[in-house]
Design a protein around this motif. Structure first.
Motif, short mmCIF file in Angstrom:
data_model
loop_
_atom_site.label_atom_id
_atom_site.label_comp_id
_atom_site.label_asym_id
_atom_site.label_seq_id
_atom_site.Cartn_x
_atom_site.Cartn_y
_atom_site.Cartn_z
N ASP A 45 0.81 -1.22 0.00
CA ASP A 45 0.00 0.00 0.00
C ASP A 45 0.84 1.27 0.00
O ASP A 45 0.34 2.35 -0.34
CB ASP A 45 -0.93 0.02 1.22
N TYR A 46 2.11 1.17 0.42
CA TYR A 46 2.96 2.35 0.53
C TYR A 46 4.23 2.16 -0.30
O TYR A 46 4.83 1.09 -0.28
CB TYR A 46 3.35 2.61 1.99
N VAL A 47 4.63 3.21 -1.00
CA VAL A 47 5.90 3.16 -1.71
C VAL A 47 7.03 3.31 -0.69
O VAL A 47 6.82 3.75 0.44
CB VAL A 47 5.99 4.28 -2.77
N GLY A 48 8.24 2.95 -1.11
CA GLY A 48 9.38 3.14 -0.23
C GLY A 48 10.00 1.87 0.29
O GLY A 48 10.99 1.91 1.02
N GLY A 49 9.45 0.70 -0.07
CA GLY A 49 10.03 -0.56 0.39
C GLY A 49 11.19 -0.99 -0.48
O GLY A 49 11.26 -2.14 -0.91
N VAL A 50 12.13 -0.06 -0.76
CA VAL A 50 13.29 -0.33 -1.61
C VAL A 50 14.53 0.25 -0.97
O VAL A 50 14.45 1.14 -0.11
CB VAL A 50 13.11 0.26 -3.03
N ASP A 51 15.71 -0.25 -1.38
CA ASP A 51 16.96 0.32 -0.91
C ASP A 51 17.50 1.28 -1.95
O ASP A 51 16.85 1.58 -2.95
CB ASP A 51 17.96 -0.78 -0.56
N PHE A 52 18.75 1.76 -1.71
CA PHE A 52 19.31 2.78 -2.61
C PHE A 52 19.61 2.22 -4.00
O PHE A 52 19.82 2.99 -4.95
CB PHE A 52 20.59 3.37 -2.00
N GLU A 168 2.49 10.65 -14.93
CA GLU A 168 2.34 9.20 -14.93
C GLU A 168 2.48 8.65 -13.52
O GLU A 168 3.43 8.99 -12.81
CB GLU A 168 3.37 8.54 -15.84
N PRO A 169 1.55 7.80 -13.06
CA PRO A 169 1.61 7.27 -11.69
C PRO A 169 2.91 6.53 -11.38
O PRO A 169 3.45 6.66 -10.28
CB PRO A 169 0.40 6.33 -11.63
N GLU A 170 3.43 5.75 -12.35
CA GLU A 170 4.65 4.99 -12.10
C GLU A 170 5.83 5.92 -11.87
O GLU A 170 6.63 5.72 -10.94
CB GLU A 170 4.96 4.05 -13.28
N LYS A 171 5.95 6.96 -12.70
CA LYS A 171 7.05 7.91 -12.55
C LYS A 171 6.89 8.74 -11.27
O LYS A 171 7.88 9.07 -10.61
CB LYS A 171 7.12 8.83 -13.77
N SER A 178 12.28 8.29 -4.26
CA SER A 178 13.51 9.07 -4.16
C SER A 178 13.46 10.02 -2.97
O SER A 178 14.46 10.19 -2.26
CB SER A 178 13.74 9.85 -5.46
N GLU A 179 12.31 10.63 -2.76
CA GLU A 179 12.18 11.54 -1.62
C GLU A 179 12.39 10.79 -0.30
O GLU A 179 13.09 11.27 0.60
CB GLU A 179 10.80 12.20 -1.62
#
Length: 207
Positions: A45-52, A168-171, A178-179
């Motif tokens: 449900d939330y973006v941000g589950g990634v590393d650098f 675009e939602p993906e971009k 990134s934020e």
């Protein structure tokens, strides 16, 4: 007198079978959503589950998203708020080692390096003014925004400043990731900048 009801043998077998099934179902465990499934839904449900590197990185070692699932939107709001503040703080700490506002109060003679600003300006008033403006911002803007988020009227961290983002939602989600990543790095960087500046007694680049 008592009357004994009799049924054909096939009917009796069906009744016995149904009775057995009902008895078994009474001891069957109730259907529940596993904690792993609940955790996956949070990161879905939330973006941000990634590393650098852009690789999957679902970091929640204390399982806060499970224990306090209703507070997850507030956690994201707090993460964005602290990340944005930290990014500004990193820029401020570096910039003020090279340039200052006019006036003796902000001069390099009064404040040799950025990390010395807090003790130097606390006694003279500007720090209290900054704290007062932050408190006013939280009362007028942050408080109602948190209430609106709880009511489902806004997403965490959304103050409507999206005019510069992609359509675009993906971009747009990539920008949001990134934020978050930059904010997380900045929160660590602020602690590192202040610590190294105090230890080395130097401003940027802090050695």
């Amino acid at each position: 007198d008592f009357y004994l009801l009799t049924f054909p043998e096939p009917t009796m077998k069906i009744v016995a079978l149904l009775a057995c099934l009902c008895g078994v179902s009474a001891f069957a465990p109730a259907t529940t959503v596993s904690k792993a499934t609940a955790l996956r839904s949070v990161f879905d449900d939330y973006v941000g589950g990634v590393d650098f590197r852009g690789q999957k990185f679902e970091f929640d070692p204390l399982k806060l998203s499970e224990t306090y699932s209703d507070s997850v939107p507030f956690f994201r709001e707090a993460e964005l708020r602290h990340g944005r503040t930290a990014m500004l703080a990193v820029l401020g700490l570096i910039w003020t080692d090279f340039a200052r506002l006019p006036g003796e109060m902000y001069s390099f003679e009064n404040i040799p390096k950025s990390v010395d600003a807090y003790p130097a300006l606390s006694a003279e008033g500007p720090i209290l003014q900054i704290a007062a403006w932050i408190a006013l911002f939280d009362i007028v803007i942050t408080g109602p925004a948190i209430v609106a988020m709880g009511d489902g009227e806004r997403e965490a961290g959304d103050f409507g400043w999206v005019w510069f983002g992609p359509d675009e939602p993906e971009k747009f989600d990539k920008k949001r990731e990134s934020e978050l990543l930059n904010g997380r790095l900045a929160m660590i960087a602020v602690g590192g900048i202040v610590t190294q500046s105090v230890i080395t007694e130097h401003g940027f680049p802090y050695w």
